[in-house]
Design an enzyme around this catalytic site. Structure first.
Site, PDB file in Angstrom:
ATOM      1  N   HIS A  12       0.782  -1.189  -0.209  1.00 22.92           N
ATOM      2  CA  HIS A  12      -0.011   0.077  -0.233  1.00 22.92           C
ATOM      3  C   HIS A  12       0.993   1.082   0.580  1.00 22.92           C
ATOM      4  CE1 HIS A  12      -3.818   1.990   1.899  1.00 22.92           C
ATOM      5  NE2 HIS A  12      -3.693   2.640   0.823  1.00 22.92           N
ATOM      6  N   LEU A  15      -1.330   7.687  -0.051  1.00 28.07           N
ATOM      7  CA  LEU A  15      -1.963   8.169   1.276  1.00 28.07           C
ATOM      8  C   LEU A  15      -2.798   6.522   2.102  1.00 28.07           C
ATOM      9  CD1 LEU A  15      -3.582   9.913   2.927  1.00 28.07           C
ATOM     10  CD2 LEU A  15      -5.255   9.257   1.693  1.00 28.07           C
ATOM     11  N   VAL A  56      -3.035   1.555  -5.038  1.00 24.72           N
ATOM     12  CA  VAL A  56      -1.722   3.124  -4.633  1.00 24.72           C
ATOM     13  C   VAL A  56      -3.177   3.928  -4.583  1.00 24.72           C
ATOM     14  CG1 VAL A  56      -0.106   2.500  -6.324  1.00 24.72           C
ATOM     15  CG2 VAL A  56      -2.251   2.728  -7.180  1.00 24.72           C
ATOM     16  N   GLU A  57      -2.458   4.672  -3.630  1.00 28.81           N
ATOM     17  CA  GLU A  57      -4.312   5.253  -2.629  1.00 28.81           C
ATOM     18  C   GLU A  57      -4.110   6.846  -3.013  1.00 28.81           C
ATOM     19  OE1 GLU A  57      -7.125   6.177   0.843  1.00 28.81           O
ATOM     20  OE2 GLU A  57      -5.974   4.333   0.750  1.00 28.81           O
ATOM     21  N   CYS A  58      -4.550   7.803  -3.705  1.00 32.15           N
ATOM     22  CA  CYS A  58      -4.943   9.573  -3.753  1.00 32.15           C
ATOM     23  C   CYS A  58      -3.022   9.724  -3.889  1.00 32.15           C
ATOM     24  CB  CYS A  58      -5.037  10.062  -2.124  1.00 32.15           C
ATOM     25  SG  CYS A  58      -6.377   9.864  -2.212  1.00 32.15           S
TER      26      CYS A  58
END
Length: 168
Positions: A12, A15, A56-58
Site C-alpha cells: 500500500h 495515502l 495505490v491510494e490518492c
C-alpha cells in the site's frame, strides 16, 4: 521477511490511513516530481519485497499510471485514476453512508445514508406507537389449547391471566 514465511502481502503506497497524521491528513500524495519519484521507488521496493500486488491510494493519475507500467504486479487504485490494474472504493463512501465527508475521488452510486435514516425513523415511530411488531405477521402464536393451559398456570402461580393472542 513476511513473504519468505509464505504469507501473501498486498502493499500500500500513497495515502496510507495508518500514517494519516504523518502525511498531513487526507491529502493527495506525490504532487511534486520529487515526491512522485519517491513513490515510484517505494513501488519498486514493494514489488522487490515479494508483494503480490499493491494499493495505490490518492496519487495523481500520471504517477499511478507510471507505477502500473513499471511494476509487474497488479496495482489497485483508490483515488488514483483509471489506469491502474483494478479499482477499489470503500463501500460506505460509495453508498452515501457518511454525507459529512466523501473523498473527492469517490462517486456516490446510491444515497443509502438518507434511506437508512428514514427507515430507522419509521421503525422507531412504529415501535413507539406499538404498531410494530404487528400480530400475527411479525409474532409467534401458541396453539389455543397450550395458550389456555399457560393462562391457567399464570393465574395459579402469579394471580394474572393472559387471554390475548389465542390463535390456531
Amino acid at each position: 521477511m513476511v513473504t519468505q514465511a509464505g504469507l501473501p502481502v498486498l502493499g500500500h503506497i500513497g495515502l496510507t490511513p495508518q500514517r494519516l497524521y504523518q502525511l498531513g491528513g487526507f491529502k493527495v500524495q506525490g504532487k511534486s516530481a520529487d515526491q512522485a519519484m519517491h513513490l515510484i521507488e517505494d513501488a519498486v521496493a514493494v514489488e522487490a519485497a515479494g508483494a503480490f500486488g499493491m494499493v495505490v491510494e490518492c496519487l495523481p493519475e500520471p504517477v499511478a499510471n507510471a507505477i502500473t507500467r513499471i511494476v509487474s504486479i497488479p496495482t489497485i487504485g483508490i483515488g488514483s485514476g483509471s489506469g491502474t490494474s483494478g479499482q477499489v472504493l470503500v463501500q460506505q463512501d460509495m453508498l452515501g453512508l457518511f454525507p459529512k465527508f466523501t473523498p473527492k475521488f469517490c462517486k456516490i452510486y446510491r444515497n443509502l445514508g438518507e434511506e437508512m435514516t428514514s427507515a430507522i425513523r419509521e421503525y422507531a415511530a412504529e415501535v413507539r406507537s406499538r404498531s410494530y411488531p404487528a400480530s400475527p405477521e411479525h409474532t409467534y402464536a401458541m396453539p389455543p389449547d397450550e395458550h389456555e393451559k399457560f393462562a391457567k398456570l399464570l393465574e395459579r402461580n402469579f394471580g394474572t391471566q393472559d387471554h390475548a393472542g389465542i390463535t390456531e
